[in-house]
Design an enzyme around this catalytic site. Structure first.
Site, PDB file in Angstrom:
ATOM      1  N   HIS A  78      17.714 -46.511   1.796  1.00  0.00           N
ATOM      2  CA  HIS A  78      18.492 -45.448   2.438  1.00  0.00           C
ATOM      3  C   HIS A  78      17.572 -44.341   2.932  1.00  0.00           C
ATOM      4  CE1 HIS A  78      21.811 -47.377   0.226  1.00  0.00           C
ATOM      5  NE2 HIS A  78      22.599 -46.835   1.138  1.00  0.00           N
ATOM      6  N   LYS A  89      19.076 -39.160   0.545  1.00  0.00           N
ATOM      7  CA  LYS A  89      20.010 -39.702  -0.446  1.00  0.00           C
ATOM      8  C   LYS A  89      19.421 -39.508  -1.838  1.00  0.00           C
ATOM      9  CE  LYS A  89      22.855 -43.721  -1.613  1.00  0.00           C
ATOM     10  NZ  LYS A  89      24.086 -42.889  -1.657  1.00  0.00           N
TER      11      LYS A  89
END
Length: 238
Positions: free
Chosen positions: A149, A153
């Site tokens: 990600h 995140k």
């Protein structure tokens, strides 16, 4: 907009997902966003016809048919309590919940219809089904879940990786996790089953965050009228 439009309250409206939800809901004639909740006092009280509220003002939110929550763990309890108090369904994609918050979810499901998911894409719903089947069909194989990600995140492994892991564990596998945070990756999940002389890889790559917002809005529509209980995305869309 039709007179029978579903009235939606968006909780966590200032985040990436919240902004996508607001934009896509505005394009959907079957939806009416009646309120948007942000963490701090909003600089503008009304934006494009949508009233904005601070999290501290949540109790004064207007009447709604369903709430959609993409916030942070510390903001989760109030929106869950509000939905339970008003008897309204909740769609939540807030990740990083602790065990006490998960227990609160289970308790609330006795009163309202709700769906909590780490990922609302149709592709991930299908991937979860495939992982469950593969884990049950390939006993004794190593199972590894790799997720990547964007650098912003915070939780790792991702909520989606943990959901995939639960599907694998439920069918007898013992998954291991690898997490990567780099650049602006929207979301990639690979579930790898490795046996002797062969390997199976199941992969989902998200290239646009809108798939998650569209899935959450679709789930919200489908949750209307459902009896109290905890639903999975695949229960609603597959």
């Amino acid at each position: 907009m039709t007179t029978s439009a579903v009235k939606v309250l968006i909780h966590g409206a200032s985040g990436r997902m919240g902004k996508a939800l607001l934009r896509l809901a505005a394009e959907d004639q079957t939806l009416q966003v009646v309120g948007a909740v942000v963490g701090r006092s909003p600089s503008q009280r009304v934006v494009d016809g949508v009233p904005f509220f601070a999290a501290s003002e949540l109790g004064g939110a207007p009447a709604f048919d369903v709430a959609i929550d993409f916030s942070l763990p510390q903001g989760f309890a109030p929106i869950l309590a509000l939905c339970a108090q008003r008897g309204k369904p909740l769609v939540s994609g807030t990740t990083g919940l602790d065990e006490a918050q998960r227990a609160a979810l289970r308790d609330a499901a006795q009163q309202i219809a709700l769906v909590w998911a780490s990922n609302f894409s149709l592709g991930v719903a299908v991937l979860t089904e495939l992982v469950e089947r593969a884990a049950g069909t390939l006993p004794g194989w190593d199972c590894d879940i790799l997720e990547a990600h964007h650098v912003h995140k915070q939780d790792a492994p991702s909520g989606t990786a943990l959901t995939l892991g639960e599907a694998a564990t439920g069918s007898g596998a013992q998954p291991r996790y690898v997490s990567l945070r780099a650049g602006d990756i929207v979301g990639e999940h690979t579930v790898q089953f490795t046996g002797l002389g062969e390997r199976v890889e199941l992969v989902h790559r998200a290239t646009n965050r809108d798939i998650f917002a569209r899935g959450a809005l679709h789930a919200a529509k489908l949750l209307i009228g459902k009896p109290a209980g905890s639903y999975r995305v695949r229960d609603l869309v597959l």
